[in-house]
Design a protein around this motif. Structure first.
Motif, PDB file in Angstrom:
ATOM      1  N   LEU A  83      10.598   3.527 -10.484  1.00 35.96           N
ATOM      2  CA  LEU A  83      11.013   2.113 -10.812  1.00 35.96           C
ATOM      3  C   LEU A  83      11.135   1.291  -9.544  1.00 35.96           C
ATOM      4  N   LEU A  84      11.618   1.878  -8.347  1.00 39.05           N
ATOM      5  CA  LEU A  84      11.477   1.029  -7.382  1.00 39.05           C
ATOM      6  C   LEU A  84      10.150   0.820  -6.916  1.00 39.05           C
ATOM      7  N   LEU A 136       0.830  -1.182   0.057  1.00 45.18           N
ATOM      8  CA  LEU A 136       0.016  -0.067  -0.031  1.00 45.18           C
ATOM      9  C   LEU A 136       1.006   1.188   0.058  1.00 45.18           C
ATOM     10  N   LEU A 137       2.012   1.056   0.780  1.00 49.87           N
ATOM     11  CA  LEU A 137       2.802   2.059   0.732  1.00 49.87           C
ATOM     12  C   LEU A 137       3.573   2.676  -0.746  1.00 49.87           C
ATOM     13  N   HIS A 146       3.280   5.883  -3.081  1.00 50.64           N
ATOM     14  CA  HIS A 146       4.368   6.685  -3.554  1.00 50.64           C
ATOM     15  C   HIS A 146       4.420   6.761  -4.975  1.00 50.64           C
ATOM     16  N   LEU A 147       3.962   5.592  -5.457  1.00 54.40           N
ATOM     17  CA  LEU A 147       3.912   5.486  -7.011  1.00 54.40           C
ATOM     18  C   LEU A 147       2.867   6.698  -7.708  1.00 54.40           C
ATOM     19  N   CYS A 148       1.900   6.697  -6.824  1.00 51.06           N
ATOM     20  CA  CYS A 148       0.666   7.730  -7.413  1.00 51.06           C
ATOM     21  C   CYS A 148       1.385   9.222  -7.161  1.00 51.06           C
ATOM     22  N   SER A 149       2.201   9.565  -6.310  1.00 53.37           N
ATOM     23  CA  SER A 149       2.856  10.765  -6.195  1.00 53.37           C
ATOM     24  C   SER A 149       4.151  10.957  -7.168  1.00 53.37           C
TER      25      SER A 149
END
Length: 263
Positions: A134-135, A121-122, A126-129
């Protein structure tokens, strides 16, 4: 009958714990953590990945598979004709040691699943922001696979059924001759009471949380916005031309050795 059931369940649990899926995902996780160690030492998804790796490391360190293999060797193989004959059985200290490790293994796997869910979920958040794309893409795929491997192989359910068989044999052996080894701890008759949750309902809850926290395509749309129609048509046309030229050159390339330089 109890011994044969215990032997069978020990064998199944050992195979599922030592399967290639868990080991492969653990190696990939260690590689990702090593590659990003200097860059993302204080990044929240990275720290969550470290917690997942700690749980996996503790699970291997406790050597539950080795304990189960030792117990299998101590359980005699009996034919149907010898079912009512006398036989040697594993001692109470050995059964208590394995039972304690199974209880600890169940707790660790529950913690591992919870850490996988939180880290996933984290990573998506962070992917959405648009942070460390890549990570976080790697992490979300890796964590979902690791969670799925544990659930699909029914590792936790196999260990709980193994504990039930262990508890039955341990009770019979302690009635015959009491030689307690682990003192100050009462082995629970029902493992679900010890774990404090219903395993199947907890798995469904985690799965629903991972699937419904973000819509499946919402974060992908943020990262990869839809292209204008003209650009999309141009891309399709270019792709078809590339395919056509590749088909024409196929006979030429097939005669060239892959190790030679093509000018």
């Amino acid at each position: 009958r109890c011994l044969s059931a215990l032997r069978r369940r020990c064998s199944i649990a050992g195979k599922r714990l030592s399967g290639p899926g868990l080991a492969a995902e653990g190696r990939v996780l260690r590689s990702v953590l090593y590659a990003y160690h200097r860059k993302l030492l204080r990044h929240r998804p990275y720290l969550a990945l470290q917690q997942v790796e700690q749980c996996l490391k503790r699970l291997w360190k406790m050597n539950l598979v080795g304990c189960l293999e030792t117990l299998i060797e101590l359980i005699p193989k009996k034919n149907a004709s010898e079912a009512h004959a006398e036989c040697l059985v594993p001692s109470q200290p050995m059964l208590e040691t394995v039972a304690l490790k199974v209880l600890g293994g169940c707790k660790l796997i529950l913690r591992l699943l919870d850490c996988c869910c939180k880290a996933f979920l984290l990573s998506v958040k962070h992917l959405c922001s648009k942070e460390f794309i890549l990570l976080n893409t790697l992490a979300s795929g890796l964590l979902s696979r690791l969670w799925f491997v544990i659930q699909y192989n029914c590792v936790l359910q196999t260990l709980t059924s193994l504990y039930d068989a262990l508890s039955t044999v341990l009770h019979l052996v302690s009635e015959t001759q009491q030689t307690p080894y682990i003192k100050g701890f009462t082995f629970p008759s029902d493992i679900n009471d010890f774990l404090g949750i219903n395993i199947s309902s907890e798995a469904k809850k985690q799965k629903a949380k991972m699937l419904t926290t973000k819509k499946s395509t919402s974060w992908m749309k943020k990262l990869f916005p839809a292209m204008p129609e003209a650009v999309s048509k141009a891309g399709k046309k270019r792709k078809s031309e590339t395919c056509t030229s590749a088909m024409k050159n196929r006979s030429i390339l097939s005669t060239v050795d892959i190790g030679e330089t093509v000018v």
